[in-house]
Design an enzyme around this catalytic site. Sequence first.
Site, PDB file in Angstrom:
ATOM      1  N   SER A  90      27.520  40.783  35.443  1.00 54.31           N
ATOM      2  CA  SER A  90      28.445  40.711  36.577  1.00 54.31           C
ATOM      3  C   SER A  90      28.617  42.051  37.277  1.00 54.31           C
ATOM      4  O   SER A  90      29.422  42.161  38.204  1.00 54.31           O
ATOM      5  CB  SER A  90      29.806  40.210  36.090  1.00 54.31           C
ATOM      6  OG  SER A  90      30.262  41.054  35.070  1.00 54.31           O
ATOM      7  N   ARG A 104      28.339  36.698  51.048  1.00 55.03           N
ATOM      8  CA  ARG A 104      29.745  36.680  50.598  1.00 55.03           C
ATOM      9  C   ARG A 104      30.147  38.031  49.987  1.00 55.03           C
ATOM     10  O   ARG A 104      29.424  38.629  49.220  1.00 55.03           O
ATOM     11  CB  ARG A 104      29.925  35.577  49.563  1.00 55.03           C
ATOM     12  CG  ARG A 104      31.361  35.435  49.023  1.00 55.03           C
ATOM     13  CD  ARG A 104      31.568  36.201  47.729  1.00 55.03           C
ATOM     14  NE  ARG A 104      32.900  35.985  47.148  1.00 55.03           N
ATOM     15  CZ  ARG A 104      33.393  36.701  46.150  1.00 55.03           C
ATOM     16  NH1 ARG A 104      32.681  37.678  45.626  1.00 55.03           N
ATOM     17  NH2 ARG A 104      34.592  36.454  45.672  1.00 55.03           N
ATOM     18  N   THR A 121      40.499  41.831  39.011  1.00 55.58           N
ATOM     19  CA  THR A 121      39.265  41.118  38.682  1.00 55.58           C
ATOM     20  C   THR A 121      39.550  39.626  38.831  1.00 55.58           C
ATOM     21  O   THR A 121      40.698  39.212  38.823  1.00 55.58           O
ATOM     22  CB  THR A 121      38.790  41.451  37.256  1.00 55.58           C
ATOM     23  OG1 THR A 121      37.565  40.766  36.987  1.00 55.58           O
ATOM     24  CG2 THR A 121      39.810  41.052  36.218  1.00 55.58           C
ATOM     25  N   GLY A 122      38.501  38.854  38.975  1.00 59.83           N
ATOM     26  CA  GLY A 122      38.691  37.414  39.113  1.00 59.83           C
ATOM     27  C   GLY A 122      38.278  36.932  40.490  1.00 59.83           C
ATOM     28  O   GLY A 122      37.496  37.595  41.176  1.00 59.83           O
ATOM     29  N   THR A 167      31.063  45.605  41.125  1.00 54.83           N
ATOM     30  CA  THR A 167      30.771  44.219  40.747  1.00 54.83           C
ATOM     31  C   THR A 167      29.508  43.707  41.442  1.00 54.83           C
ATOM     32  O   THR A 167      29.117  44.220  42.501  1.00 54.83           O
ATOM     33  CB  THR A 167      31.950  43.300  41.147  1.00 54.83           C
ATOM     34  OG1 THR A 167      31.751  41.994  40.597  1.00 54.83           O
ATOM     35  CG2 THR A 167      32.093  43.173  42.655  1.00 54.83           C
ATOM     36  N   THR A 203      33.891  41.862  36.859  1.00 51.29           N
ATOM     37  CA  THR A 203      34.038  43.140  37.557  1.00 51.29           C
ATOM     38  C   THR A 203      34.615  44.205  36.643  1.00 51.29           C
ATOM     39  O   THR A 203      35.569  43.941  35.924  1.00 51.29           O
ATOM     40  CB  THR A 203      35.034  42.950  38.715  1.00 51.29           C
ATOM     41  OG1 THR A 203      34.483  42.033  39.618  1.00 51.29           O
ATOM     42  CG2 THR A 203      35.360  44.252  39.407  1.00 51.29           C
TER      43      THR A 203
HETATM   44  N1  ASP Z   1      36.459  39.981  41.931  1.00 58.92           N
HETATM   45  C1  ASP Z   1      35.042  39.753  41.970  1.00 58.92           C
HETATM   46  C2  ASP Z   1      34.690  39.062  43.235  1.00 58.92           C
HETATM   47  O1  ASP Z   1      35.428  38.201  43.683  1.00 58.92           O
HETATM   48  C3  ASP Z   1      34.508  38.945  40.854  1.00 58.92           C
HETATM   49  C4  ASP Z   1      34.963  39.256  39.494  1.00 58.92           C
HETATM   50  O2  ASP Z   1      35.921  39.967  39.259  1.00 58.92           O
HETATM   51  O3  ASP Z   1      34.349  38.734  38.589  1.00 58.92           O
HETATM   52  O4  ASP Z   1      33.635  39.324  43.745  1.00 58.92           O
END
Ligand code: ASP
Length: 333
Positions: A90, A220, A243-244, A210, A192
């Site tokens: 990731s 995107r 993160t997320g 990330t 991330t």
């Molecule tokens: N926040 C990151 C994104 O939306 C993804 C992640 O944290 O896994 O690209």
Amino acid sequence: MRRRNFLKNASLTGVGLAVGNSLKGCQDISPDGKKVVVSDKKTALPLVIATWHVIDATARAMEILQAGGTALDAVEQGCMVEEANEKGQSVGKGGLPDRDGNVTLDACIMDKHGNCGSVVYLKNITHAVSVARKVMEDTPHVMLAGEGAKNFALKKGFQPESLLTEASKEAWEKWKVEAQYNPIINIENHDTIGMLAIDKNGDISGACTTSGLAYKMAGRVGDSPIIGSGLFVDNEIGAAVATGLGEEVVKTVGSFLVVELMRQGKTPQEACEEAIKRIVQKPNSDFNNFQVGYIAVNKHGDTGSYSIHQWFSMTKYQGSVNQQIQSDYFKKA
Ligand code: ASP
């Protein structure tokens, strides 16, 4: 007085805090006006925290900090450890690609002066966080995207390479069989990497890097390179990183929100919890189907972390302890 309360009161009453090598021996004023030395044996600074379980990354950052390096160098070098780790799918090299098979990276960095740099949709360069730092330091801009970011990196001497490893290619080919459009967000595992550090001078910096959502639409960009969403640092107050599912973080300008809540007097933990509540308590929030997590640190070295679902964690290196700390979370049952 418990240390946390002391620190809170100290900031409210304007009692001077010795934020230096250590908080050991900070002074408080007792009700009778005498100075009282608070005996706190724990060396508070420097310290580093990061999203998820990344002890090699925090170890690298702490190495820099203990050698007297800046928080800015520490967060960059710490993030680079995960960017180079091909097993992490990731971040950086080995990151899972978009739906067309391209690995594209997003990263940002922010220093104690509020300077920041960011790259989005960067291809073929492993250390996106370092390119972001170059944007901050060597250009009049904050953000570079796509080809422009890549050309800039090449001019700065970064080496181009394929970021798609065999393992990530295999995973993508498997995904293509059904090609479910829903981007995958990993609730239980390392995603991330966001890192925040305070150096021995008490100065704060942060970084975030990330490869974004696996199998995202081409083009995107998530929250991670967006200053205020994926990361925010205010050297007077503290810092936060997310993160997320980036879309949800962007919609609530999450990291800026956490820092502003700390400015209003909330602890890092309370601020992270409030920022998560802003997401889950929206009418029609679909939060059962995605994860968001925040970590935060304030100027005094207090830290917090909170997520929507279980399994989010923070790695914290303070004193001689480098450990993974499971985060508290919103959705209990
Ligand atoms: N926040 C990151 C994104 O939306 C993804 C992640 O944290 O896994 O690209």
